[in-house]
Design a protein around this motif. Structure first.
Motif, PDB file in Angstrom:
ATOM      1  N   PRO A  57       0.726  -1.206  -0.100  1.00 14.94           N
ATOM      2  CA  PRO A  57      -0.015  -0.023   0.163  1.00 14.94           C
ATOM      3  C   PRO A  57       0.726   1.271  -0.098  1.00 14.94           C
ATOM      4  O   PRO A  57       1.932   1.326   0.310  1.00 14.94           O
ATOM      5  N   PRO A  58       0.312   2.417  -0.439  1.00 18.85           N
ATOM      6  CA  PRO A  58       1.000   3.627  -0.437  1.00 18.85           C
ATOM      7  C   PRO A  58       1.345   4.172   1.051  1.00 18.85           C
ATOM      8  O   PRO A  58       0.775   3.515   1.928  1.00 18.85           O
ATOM      9  N   ALA A  59       2.335   4.856   0.990  1.00 17.70           N
ATOM     10  CA  ALA A  59       2.980   5.364   2.297  1.00 17.70           C
ATOM     11  C   ALA A  59       1.769   6.194   3.176  1.00 17.70           C
ATOM     12  O   ALA A  59       1.391   5.815   4.442  1.00 17.70           O
ATOM     13  N   SER A  60       1.072   6.866   2.607  1.00 18.48           N
ATOM     14  CA  SER A  60      -0.095   7.720   3.242  1.00 18.48           C
ATOM     15  C   SER A  60      -1.086   6.697   3.566  1.00 18.48           C
ATOM     16  O   SER A  60      -1.693   6.980   4.971  1.00 18.48           O
ATOM     17  N   VAL A  61      -1.452   5.611   3.084  1.00 12.84           N
ATOM     18  CA  VAL A  61      -2.461   4.586   3.527  1.00 12.84           C
ATOM     19  C   VAL A  61      -1.957   3.829   4.670  1.00 12.84           C
ATOM     20  O   VAL A  61      -2.783   3.718   5.473  1.00 12.84           O
ATOM     21  N   ARG A  62      -0.786   3.538   4.537  1.00 12.69           N
ATOM     22  CA  ARG A  62       0.000   2.797   5.822  1.00 12.69           C
ATOM     23  C   ARG A  62       0.012   3.921   6.896  1.00 12.69           C
ATOM     24  O   ARG A  62      -0.414   3.414   8.328  1.00 12.69           O
ATOM     25  N   ARG A  63       0.394   5.096   6.884  1.00 12.09           N
ATOM     26  CA  ARG A  63       0.114   6.054   8.095  1.00 12.09           C
ATOM     27  C   ARG A  63      -1.015   6.006   8.659  1.00 12.09           C
ATOM     28  O   ARG A  63      -1.161   6.032   9.987  1.00 12.09           O
ATOM     29  N   TYR A  64      -2.067   6.357   8.068  1.00 10.06           N
ATOM     30  CA  TYR A  64      -3.510   6.433   8.652  1.00 10.06           C
ATOM     31  C   TYR A  64      -4.086   4.806   8.732  1.00 10.06           C
ATOM     32  O   TYR A  64      -5.103   4.962   9.568  1.00 10.06           O
ATOM     33  N   GLY A  65      -3.613   3.979   7.873  1.00  9.29           N
ATOM     34  CA  GLY A  65      -4.247   2.849   8.184  1.00  9.29           C
ATOM     35  C   GLY A  65      -4.108   2.057   9.394  1.00  9.29           C
ATOM     36  O   GLY A  65      -5.199   1.763  10.079  1.00  9.29           O
ATOM     37  N   TRP A  66      -2.927   2.276  10.010  1.00  8.98           N
ATOM     38  CA  TRP A  66      -2.408   1.768  11.422  1.00  8.98           C
ATOM     39  C   TRP A  66      -3.342   2.275  12.506  1.00  8.98           C
ATOM     40  O   TRP A  66      -3.769   1.815  13.295  1.00  8.98           O
ATOM     41  N   THR A  67      -3.512   3.810  12.240  1.00  7.78           N
ATOM     42  CA  THR A  67      -4.338   4.588  13.045  1.00  7.78           C
ATOM     43  C   THR A  67      -6.027   3.796  13.158  1.00  7.78           C
ATOM     44  O   THR A  67      -6.507   3.761  14.416  1.00  7.78           O
ATOM     45  N   ALA A  68      -6.478   3.587  12.001  1.00  3.94           N
ATOM     46  CA  ALA A  68      -7.789   3.189  12.052  1.00  3.94           C
ATOM     47  C   ALA A  68      -7.816   1.862  12.409  1.00  3.94           C
ATOM     48  O   ALA A  68      -8.837   1.368  13.225  1.00  3.94           O
ATOM     49  N   ILE A  69      -6.683   0.866  12.305  1.00  6.07           N
ATOM     50  CA  ILE A  69      -6.633  -0.634  12.854  1.00  6.07           C
ATOM     51  C   ILE A  69      -6.651  -0.326  14.556  1.00  6.07           C
ATOM     52  O   ILE A  69      -7.601  -1.253  15.089  1.00  6.07           O
ATOM     53  N   ALA A  70      -5.879   0.622  14.814  1.00  6.19           N
ATOM     54  CA  ALA A  70      -5.778   0.820  16.477  1.00  6.19           C
ATOM     55  C   ALA A  70      -7.440   1.241  16.863  1.00  6.19           C
ATOM     56  O   ALA A  70      -7.814   0.654  17.924  1.00  6.19           O
ATOM     57  N   VAL A  71      -7.943   2.024  16.083  1.00  4.82           N
ATOM     58  CA  VAL A  71      -9.661   2.224  16.482  1.00  4.82           C
ATOM     59  C   VAL A  71     -10.137   0.904  16.550  1.00  4.82           C
ATOM     60  O   VAL A  71     -11.135   0.660  17.466  1.00  4.82           O
ATOM     61  N   LEU A  72     -10.047   0.189  15.463  1.00  3.53           N
ATOM     62  CA  LEU A  72     -11.004  -0.949  15.301  1.00  3.53           C
ATOM     63  C   LEU A  72     -10.888  -1.906  16.562  1.00  3.53           C
ATOM     64  O   LEU A  72     -11.663  -2.707  17.037  1.00  3.53           O
ATOM     65  N   LEU A  73      -9.484  -1.932  16.829  1.00  5.79           N
ATOM     66  CA  LEU A  73      -9.024  -2.984  18.106  1.00  5.79           C
ATOM     67  C   LEU A  73      -9.464  -2.209  19.269  1.00  5.79           C
ATOM     68  O   LEU A  73      -9.958  -3.043  20.109  1.00  5.79           O
ATOM     69  N   GLY A  74      -9.615  -1.022  19.416  1.00  2.00           N
ATOM     70  CA  GLY A  74     -10.468  -0.517  20.724  1.00  2.00           C
ATOM     71  C   GLY A  74     -11.863  -0.782  20.782  1.00  2.00           C
ATOM     72  O   GLY A  74     -12.198  -1.149  21.822  1.00  2.00           O
ATOM     73  N   VAL A  75     -12.546  -0.845  19.497  1.00  2.00           N
ATOM     74  CA  VAL A  75     -13.843  -1.300  19.561  1.00  2.00           C
ATOM     75  C   VAL A  75     -14.022  -2.930  19.701  1.00  2.00           C
ATOM     76  O   VAL A  75     -14.816  -3.335  20.458  1.00  2.00           O
ATOM     77  N   VAL A  76     -13.146  -3.515  19.315  1.00  2.00           N
ATOM     78  CA  VAL A  76     -13.192  -4.978  19.582  1.00  2.00           C
ATOM     79  C   VAL A  76     -13.072  -5.301  21.158  1.00  2.00           C
ATOM     80  O   VAL A  76     -13.819  -6.030  21.733  1.00  2.00           O
ATOM     81  N   CYS A  77     -11.924  -4.472  21.645  1.00  2.00           N
ATOM     82  CA  CYS A  77     -11.813  -4.682  23.201  1.00  2.00           C
ATOM     83  C   CYS A  77     -12.827  -3.925  24.144  1.00  2.00           C
ATOM     84  O   CYS A  77     -13.564  -4.815  24.939  1.00  2.00           O
ATOM     85  N   GLY A  78     -13.280  -2.931  23.847  1.00  2.00           N
ATOM     86  CA  GLY A  78     -14.314  -2.202  24.361  1.00  2.00           C
ATOM     87  C   GLY A  78     -15.813  -3.044  24.358  1.00  2.00           C
ATOM     88  O   GLY A  78     -16.325  -3.414  25.640  1.00  2.00           O
ATOM     89  N   ALA A  79     -16.175  -3.462  23.316  1.00  2.50           N
ATOM     90  CA  ALA A  79     -17.444  -3.937  23.065  1.00  2.50           C
ATOM     91  C   ALA A  79     -17.467  -5.323  23.415  1.00  2.50           C
ATOM     92  O   ALA A  79     -18.449  -5.889  24.079  1.00  2.50           O
ATOM     93  N   GLY A  80     -16.302  -6.221  23.165  1.00  4.97           N
ATOM     94  CA  GLY A  80     -16.130  -7.688  23.671  1.00  4.97           C
ATOM     95  C   GLY A  80     -16.271  -7.827  25.199  1.00  4.97           C
ATOM     96  O   GLY A  80     -16.980  -8.397  25.905  1.00  4.97           O
TER      97      GLY A  80
END
Length: 785
Positions: A57-80
């Protein structure tokens, strides 16, 4: 501005876990699990893509993509995690007992300090106790092994002395909780608990120290002596109601609860001493940890205190080890861990305020302090200005959402008291620590600490009485989000010099232009008012204008704070006469509020002495003030107020309610306006008045409708009064069916305009050149205050 950007790498994870946990408290467990599963699948797929396994993936996508994944992991942890806890809360055996409203015997562990939630003369005190069950037994002997959270509502005084960690057995009836947290049931108990063993040693030690601090404060004046334990350990049991109300009105109420700021002050004092002694970073950090543990023991290690300790220690720990930029990631990590350990914190206002205040201190305060120092503001002054201002700005959206107002005095008040908080807290902590060993020194230190406490009381007193001190704001989540959005936009915009100047000019123009108008032509009370009916809930409290700053008060409602605030709003500082129509709680429960900061010259009370608890309450509040009774025909004058007692004509016995039918009935005249004040007089007293009054003797421009507009009215009496304005003091959503529709219809057909305090708020009757008029202040949200 500081050139180093804040480290927000973990912020997305923390916020997502927080919001997911909050949503999970209101959703069924299955729905939260579904949300967690979807977020986990999306995060897994995104992680595979960003790792390069499915293309680079492009560098800009990687930069913001990992932030989005961190948000999703927060949803997984909080909701679970929340789904798992909600599933336990809604377990079928416990839910079945709650739905049956079963009478049970429960083995409990106390989780927090008992709180007094209801008290009043003639009514039993009610204590709220947060606990966790271990076993529930029904009357049929069936047992349910369940570790679920419960709230105990208890009326026995023995509950008040319990400490967190105490194991006990209690009997009572189960009821459904309100929802939105992890409470599985409410237990209503009218019996004392049966303790099993002693509380934990740490809790007993905390109790000894807290009792020692209370004893050291006993010789102090009530206001300072009651405030100091609140500042130090959050113990407000001796805090006078007047101080409590003043702190609430000026946005200083957070100072009387254990929060991160208390922890920061105590640990910060230790850190300063360590650096003065040239201790290394790790030794300083260790001393801070020892101080933190000791402080938590002092104020009792309940969940709210542990939360405050975690929030308050973050920034100081980072500074102690020389890595201030680590404070924000530490804050985000702490939020995530605390929410996952206890998802109920996600819906706790105290938790939100602690997090926001800490975030404001870490994000805003250093930049504002440095900006002030660049403008040649002394270091100490810059720090004193930046810290409370940052905390107030960060917390303002939540406070506005709770209260429905934006305080204009909160920031100035907190700036004024900021220098006094640390000395009072540190001296109070040392006094508590020394109280078991050296009581005389502890008492001396408490006396020293009382002087900064006096300054806090003084600022709160005058701040609460400042005109135009608060602006109305939309309450609830919408109002909080609106103010949060405006705050963020303003903070971003003021980074530009032009915008800063524009904001400064606009603010100064608003103050110089609007505030004098509010002072000279204040919206409340309206000019020319003769009588104001206060919105005090299900109760009566009225004020007759006796001149500037003076008013004759008739009845006091059920709560001191409500009548006190109404009298403040109309500017009454002196009460030449307080009239009590009868001694029911909804007319006398707030009598102490009339005496707060006011001179009351005399109290007129009915000769009928029942109920006795009401008469005792008035006598205690009156103290040395003259209290007397007067027969029908007695007259009185104060300024523009002339009044005559017209009822009861004679003592009435054997009626449906003798206290109601022996209410004092007054005919008042204020600037030519006749006002009939009927207390709770019912049909029997109204008929007696009608029989003895001369023709037209009951006619009045304004009628205070008796007994909150109940059905116990004599139609002939209402016809004889034939008012132009009928005022009904009544509480919102009361359970008595007040006011009665047929009574309102009769008054309307007679030509009266009907005003109700539940719908209209404070009601003022005013005189104008065109004649009589009414002005209403507007009903407040019943959830406020």
């Amino acid at each position: 501005m500081d050139s180093d950007p804040p480290d927000l790498r973990l912020a997305g994870l923390a916020v997502a876990a927080w919001l997911a946990a909050l949503a999970g408290l209101y959703l069924p467990a299955r729905a939260s699990l579904l949300v967690a599963a979807i977020a986990a699948v999306v995060a897994g797929g995104g992680g595979v893509y960003l790792s390069g396994l499915l293309g680079r993936p492009p560098a800009s996508v990687r930069r913001y993509g990992w932030t989005a994944i961190a948000v999703l992991l927060g949803v997984v942890c909080g909701a679970g995690v929340t789904a798992a806890r909600v599933a336990v809360r809604d377990a079928t055996p416990v839910r079945a007992l709650v739905e049956e409203r079963a009478t049970v015997t429960v083995d409990l562990v106390v989780r927090d300090d008992p709180r007094l939630v209801r008290s009043g003369s003639g009514r039993p005190a009610t204590f709220l106790v947060a606990a966790e069950s271990t076993r529930i037994s029904g009357l049929d002997g069936h047992r349910v092994e369940a570790r679920v959270r419960m709230l105990v509502l208890a009326t026995e005084s023995a509950w008040q002395a319990l400490l967190p960690g105490q194991r006990l057995t209690a009997e009572g009836r189960l009821a459904a909780p309100r929802g939105g947290d992890l409470t599985a049931a409410v237990l209503w108990s009218t019996r004392p608990p049966v303790p099993h063993g002693s509380p934990p040693g740490l809790q007993r030690a905390a109790g000894t120290l807290r009792a020692g601090l209370q004893e050291a404060c006993e010789p102090l004046p009530d206001e300072r002596g009651g405030l100091l334990p609140g500042l130090v350990v959050g113990d407000t049991s001796q805090l006078p109601d007047s101080v409590r109300e003043d702190f609430l009105d000026t946005g200083m109420t957070h100072l009387t609860a254990v929060s991160g700021s208390n922890v920061a002050i105590v640990v910060g004092a230790v850190l300063l001493l360590a650096r003065w002694g040239r201790a290394g970073p790790w030794l300083a950090a260790g001393l801070c940890v020892v101080a933190l543990v000791g402080f938590v023991i002092l104020v009792r290690p309940s969940p709210s205190v542990v939360r405050a300790a975690a929030m308050g220690a973050i920034g100081l720990a980072a500074l102690a080890v020389g890595r201030p930029r680590a404070a924000l990631p530490a804050l985000a990590a702490a939020v995530t861990v605390l929410v996952l350990v206890d998802p109920e914190l996600a819906g706790d206002f105290g938790f939100a305020l602690s997090v926001l205040a800490t975030g404001g201190l870490l994000l805003l305060a250093p930049r504002w302090r440095d900006a002030l120092r660049r403008r040649r503001v002394p270091v100490g002054v810059a720090e004193a200005l930046a810290v409370p201002a940052a905390a107030q700005v960060a917390c303002a959206p939540v406070v506005a959402g709770i209260s429905g107002t934006v305080s204009l005095v909160a920031v100035p008040a907190n700036l004024l008291v900021a220098p006094a908080i640390a000395p009072a807290t540190v001296l109070g902590v040392v006094a508590a620590a020394l109280s078991p060993l050296w009581p005389a020194v502890a008492e001396f230190l408490a006396w020293l600490a009382s002087w900064p406490a006096w300054w806090l009381v003084t600022v709160a007193h005058y701040g609460a009485r400042a005109p135009a001190g608060a602006l109305p704001w939309p309450a609830g989540v919408g109002g909080a989000l609106l103010l949060a959005g405006l705050t963020v936009a303003l903070l971003v915009a003021v980074r530009r010099r032009v915008v800063r100047r524009l904001v400064a000019v606009t603010a100064v123009a608003a103050v110089l232009g609007a505030l004098p108008v509010r002072l000279v032509a204040a919206g409340w009370p309206p000019p020319g008012w003769v009588v104001v009916a206060c919105a005090v809930g299900q109760g009566d409290a009225l004020v007759l204008s006796a001149g500037p700053g003076r008013g004759v008060v008739v009845d006091a409602g059920a709560e001191p704070g409500l009548v006190d605030r109404c009298l403040r709003r109309v500017g009454v500082r002196e009460v030449p006469l307080l009239v009590i129509s009868h001694f029911h709680h909804d007319h006398v429960g707030g009598v102490a509020g009339v005496f707060r900061g006011r001179r009351v010259a005399a109290v007129l009370a009915p000769s009928w002495p029942e109920p006795a608890f009401g008469r005792d309450l008035v006598q205690v509040a009156a103290g040395s003030t003259e209290m007397f009774s007067a027969p029908a025909g007695w007259g009185y004058r104060a300024g523009a107020v002339e009044l005559t007692v017209i009822g009861p004509p004679a003592p009435m016995r054997g009626t449906r309610s003798d206290p109601n039918n022996n209410s004092l009935v007054l005919l008042a005249t204020v600037n030519g306006v006749r006002i009939l004040l009927t207390g709770d007089a019912e049909i029997e007293e109204q008929q007696a008045l009608l029989d003895r009054a001369p023709t037209g003797g009951l006619r009045a421009h304004v009628l205070k409708v008796a007994h909150h507009g109940s059905a116990y009215q004599d139609p002939a009496f209402l016809d004889a009064v034939r008012p132009l304005v009928a005022v009904v003091p009544v509480g919102q959503e009361n359970t008595y069916g007040h006011p009665d529709a047929s009574v309102l219809d009769r008054l309307t057909r007679g030509g009266a305009r009907i005003l109700r305090t539940d719908l209209d708020g404070d009601v003022a009757v005013v005189t104008r050149p065109s004649g009589l008029a009414v002005v209403t202040r507007g009903a407040e949200d019943p959830t406020r205050r």
